[in-house]
Design a protein around this motif. Structure first.
Motif, mmCIF file in Angstrom:
data_model
loop_
_atom_site.group_PDB
_atom_site.id
_atom_site.type_symbol
_atom_site.label_atom_id
_atom_site.label_comp_id
_atom_site.label_asym_id
_atom_site.label_seq_id
_atom_site.Cartn_x
_atom_site.Cartn_y
_atom_site.Cartn_z
ATOM 1 N N SER A 55 0.808 -1.109 0.108
ATOM 2 C CA SER A 55 0.013 -0.071 0.010
ATOM 3 C C SER A 55 0.902 1.342 -0.030
ATOM 4 C CB SER A 55 -0.863 0.091 1.216
ATOM 5 O OG SER A 55 -0.220 -0.009 2.532
ATOM 6 N N ALA A 56 0.381 2.092 -0.647
ATOM 7 C CA ALA A 56 1.296 3.430 -0.779
ATOM 8 C C ALA A 56 1.043 4.214 0.633
ATOM 9 C CB ALA A 56 0.473 4.553 -1.721
ATOM 10 N N PRO A 57 2.278 4.859 1.221
ATOM 11 C CA PRO A 57 2.137 5.198 2.466
ATOM 12 C C PRO A 57 1.447 6.597 2.196
ATOM 13 C CG PRO A 57 4.305 5.699 1.161
ATOM 14 C CD PRO A 57 3.576 4.862 0.529
ATOM 15 N N SER A 58 0.749 7.229 3.411
ATOM 16 C CA SER A 58 -0.233 8.168 3.418
ATOM 17 C C SER A 58 0.456 9.439 3.037
ATOM 18 C CB SER A 58 -0.820 8.411 4.579
ATOM 19 O OG SER A 58 0.129 8.452 5.729
ATOM 20 N N GLU A 59 1.694 9.627 3.537
ATOM 21 C CA GLU A 59 2.570 10.635 3.426
ATOM 22 C C GLU A 59 4.097 10.258 2.750
ATOM 23 O OE1 GLU A 59 4.056 14.009 6.205
ATOM 24 O OE2 GLU A 59 1.909 14.143 6.105
ATOM 25 N N LEU A 60 4.504 10.583 1.645
ATOM 26 C CA LEU A 60 5.876 10.142 1.264
ATOM 27 C C LEU A 60 6.779 11.090 1.937
ATOM 28 C CD1 LEU A 60 5.550 9.383 -2.660
ATOM 29 C CD2 LEU A 60 5.909 7.844 -0.898
ATOM 30 N N GLY A 61 7.884 10.816 2.402
ATOM 31 C CA GLY A 61 8.847 11.269 3.107
ATOM 32 C C GLY A 61 10.098 10.577 2.708
ATOM 33 N N PRO A 62 11.294 10.877 3.069
ATOM 34 C CA PRO A 62 12.433 10.214 3.178
ATOM 35 C C PRO A 62 12.516 8.733 3.965
ATOM 36 C CG PRO A 62 12.827 11.936 4.537
ATOM 37 C CD PRO A 62 11.497 12.208 4.098
ATOM 38 N N LEU A 63 13.039 7.794 3.225
ATOM 39 C CA LEU A 63 12.925 6.388 3.878
ATOM 40 C C LEU A 63 13.689 6.268 4.847
ATOM 41 C CD1 LEU A 63 13.506 4.405 0.342
ATOM 42 C CD2 LEU A 63 11.254 4.605 1.544
ATOM 43 N N PRO A 64 13.224 5.741 5.901
ATOM 44 C CA PRO A 64 14.104 5.637 7.146
ATOM 45 C C PRO A 64 15.116 4.739 6.858
ATOM 46 C CG PRO A 64 11.928 4.310 7.374
ATOM 47 C CD PRO A 64 11.894 5.168 6.109
ATOM 48 N N GLU A 65 16.408 5.107 7.632
ATOM 49 C CA GLU A 65 17.509 3.999 7.544
ATOM 50 C C GLU A 65 17.208 2.944 8.198
ATOM 51 O OE1 GLU A 65 20.299 4.182 5.882
ATOM 52 O OE2 GLU A 65 19.541 6.244 5.062
ATOM 53 N N PRO A 66 17.477 1.570 7.631
ATOM 54 C CA PRO A 66 17.377 0.400 8.467
ATOM 55 C C PRO A 66 18.189 0.441 9.646
ATOM 56 C CG PRO A 66 18.557 0.185 6.308
ATOM 57 C CD PRO A 66 18.237 1.419 6.365
ATOM 58 N N SER A 67 17.621 -0.420 10.748
ATOM 59 C CA SER A 67 18.694 -0.426 11.751
ATOM 60 C C SER A 67 19.733 -1.277 11.565
ATOM 61 C CB SER A 67 17.831 -1.131 13.112
ATOM 62 O OG SER A 67 16.655 -0.435 13.314
ATOM 63 N N PRO A 68 21.014 -0.805 12.109
ATOM 64 C CA PRO A 68 22.418 -1.556 11.596
ATOM 65 C C PRO A 68 22.175 -3.076 12.411
ATOM 66 C CG PRO A 68 22.774 0.131 13.363
ATOM 67 C CD PRO A 68 21.506 0.426 12.799
ATOM 68 N N SER A 69 22.739 -3.892 11.845
ATOM 69 C CA SER A 69 22.590 -5.353 12.497
ATOM 70 C C SER A 69 23.885 -5.355 13.504
ATOM 71 C CB SER A 69 23.088 -6.425 11.446
ATOM 72 O OG SER A 69 24.228 -6.231 11.078
ATOM 73 N N VAL A 70 23.959 -6.500 14.268
ATOM 74 C CA VAL A 70 24.743 -6.743 15.503
ATOM 75 C C VAL A 70 26.112 -6.676 14.626
ATOM 76 C CG1 VAL A 70 25.735 -8.352 17.260
ATOM 77 C CG2 VAL A 70 23.344 -7.827 17.038
ATOM 78 N N GLU A 71 26.463 -7.413 13.681
ATOM 79 C CA GLU A 71 27.618 -7.394 12.975
ATOM 80 C C GLU A 71 28.112 -6.201 12.542
ATOM 81 O OE1 GLU A 71 24.956 -9.538 12.333
ATOM 82 O OE2 GLU A 71 25.625 -11.388 13.214
ATOM 83 N N GLU A 72 27.272 -5.400 11.958
ATOM 84 C CA GLU A 72 27.739 -4.000 11.407
ATOM 85 C C GLU A 72 28.034 -3.172 12.779
ATOM 86 O OE1 GLU A 72 24.825 -3.347 7.503
ATOM 87 O OE2 GLU A 72 24.048 -3.116 9.437
ATOM 88 N N MET A 73 27.293 -3.377 13.894
ATOM 89 C CA MET A 73 27.946 -2.438 14.908
ATOM 90 C C MET A 73 29.029 -2.873 15.521
ATOM 91 S SD MET A 73 24.375 -1.528 17.091
ATOM 92 C CE MET A 73 23.598 -3.290 17.248
ATOM 93 N N GLN A 74 29.501 -4.194 15.493
ATOM 94 C CA GLN A 74 30.606 -4.609 15.952
ATOM 95 C C GLN A 74 31.582 -4.099 15.116
ATOM 96 O OE1 GLN A 74 29.874 -8.907 16.062
ATOM 97 N NE2 GLN A 74 29.291 -8.661 18.263
ATOM 98 N N ALA A 75 31.651 -4.247 13.639
ATOM 99 C CA ALA A 75 32.667 -3.980 12.886
ATOM 100 C C ALA A 75 32.806 -2.300 12.778
ATOM 101 C CB ALA A 75 32.099 -4.071 11.385
ATOM 102 N N GLN A 76 31.754 -1.546 13.116
ATOM 103 C CA GLN A 76 32.246 -0.233 13.417
ATOM 104 C C GLN A 76 32.598 -0.001 14.449
ATOM 105 O OE1 GLN A 76 31.218 2.312 11.084
ATOM 106 N NE2 GLN A 76 32.512 3.521 12.332
ATOM 107 N N THR A 77 32.503 -0.655 15.829
ATOM 108 C CA THR A 77 33.440 -0.449 16.975
ATOM 109 C C THR A 77 34.586 -0.631 16.960
ATOM 110 O OG1 THR A 77 31.223 -0.976 18.220
ATOM 111 C CG2 THR A 77 33.268 -1.207 19.290
ATOM 112 N N LEU A 78 34.947 -1.842 15.824
ATOM 113 C CA LEU A 78 36.249 -2.427 15.810
ATOM 114 C C LEU A 78 36.924 -1.221 14.996
ATOM 115 C CD1 LEU A 78 38.540 -4.486 15.823
ATOM 116 C CD2 LEU A 78 37.571 -5.477 13.720
ATOM 117 N N LEU A 79 36.554 -0.794 13.987
ATOM 118 C CA LEU A 79 37.205 0.341 13.253
ATOM 119 C C LEU A 79 37.290 1.498 13.975
ATOM 120 C CD1 LEU A 79 35.041 0.447 9.976
ATOM 121 C CD2 LEU A 79 37.315 -0.186 10.264
ATOM 122 N N ASN A 80 36.585 1.996 14.983
ATOM 123 C CA ASN A 80 36.854 3.020 15.833
ATOM 124 C C ASN A 80 37.836 2.955 16.829
ATOM 125 O OD1 ASN A 80 34.594 4.550 14.536
ATOM 126 N ND2 ASN A 80 33.085 3.967 16.122
#
Length: 93
Positions: A55-80
């Motif tokens: 179904s079409a959304p009632s109001e078109l706006g920017p798409l929300p960013e998907p939540s990062p996965s646990v693996e993505e958060m761990q990778a970002q922590t390692l990089l930091n």
């Protein structure tokens, strides 16, 4: 075939492919064949898995960013951490 990638109940990416891609089995990602659906869903439309319908959304706006996965958060922590260690080593020179 025309496919729709669905993340968190939102049509995220619409693309064409001759066969179902390998990433179709990723947890949290739903791939749906939308060939021949009328009306054709668009990116940002809502998907109801219980009724298997878009179904079409009632109001078109920017798409929300998907939540990062646990693996993505761990990778970002390692990089930091590696970045901070490098900065500390450089300052000790």
């Amino acid at each position: 075939m025309k496919l729709c990638q669905i993340i968190n109940g939102i049509a995220w990416w619409i693309f064409e492919s001759e066969e179902m891609p390998e990433f179709a089995n990723v947890p949290g990602v739903v791939l749906k064949d939308i060939t021949g659906l009328d009306p054709q869903p668009q990116e940002g439309w809502l998907y109801d898995e219980t009724t298997d319908s878009f179904s079409a959304p009632s109001e078109l706006g920017p798409l929300p960013e998907p939540s990062p996965s646990v693996e993505e958060m761990q990778a970002q922590t390692l990089l930091n951490t590696e970045y901070l260690v490098c900065l500390a080593e450089i300052s000790n020179l």
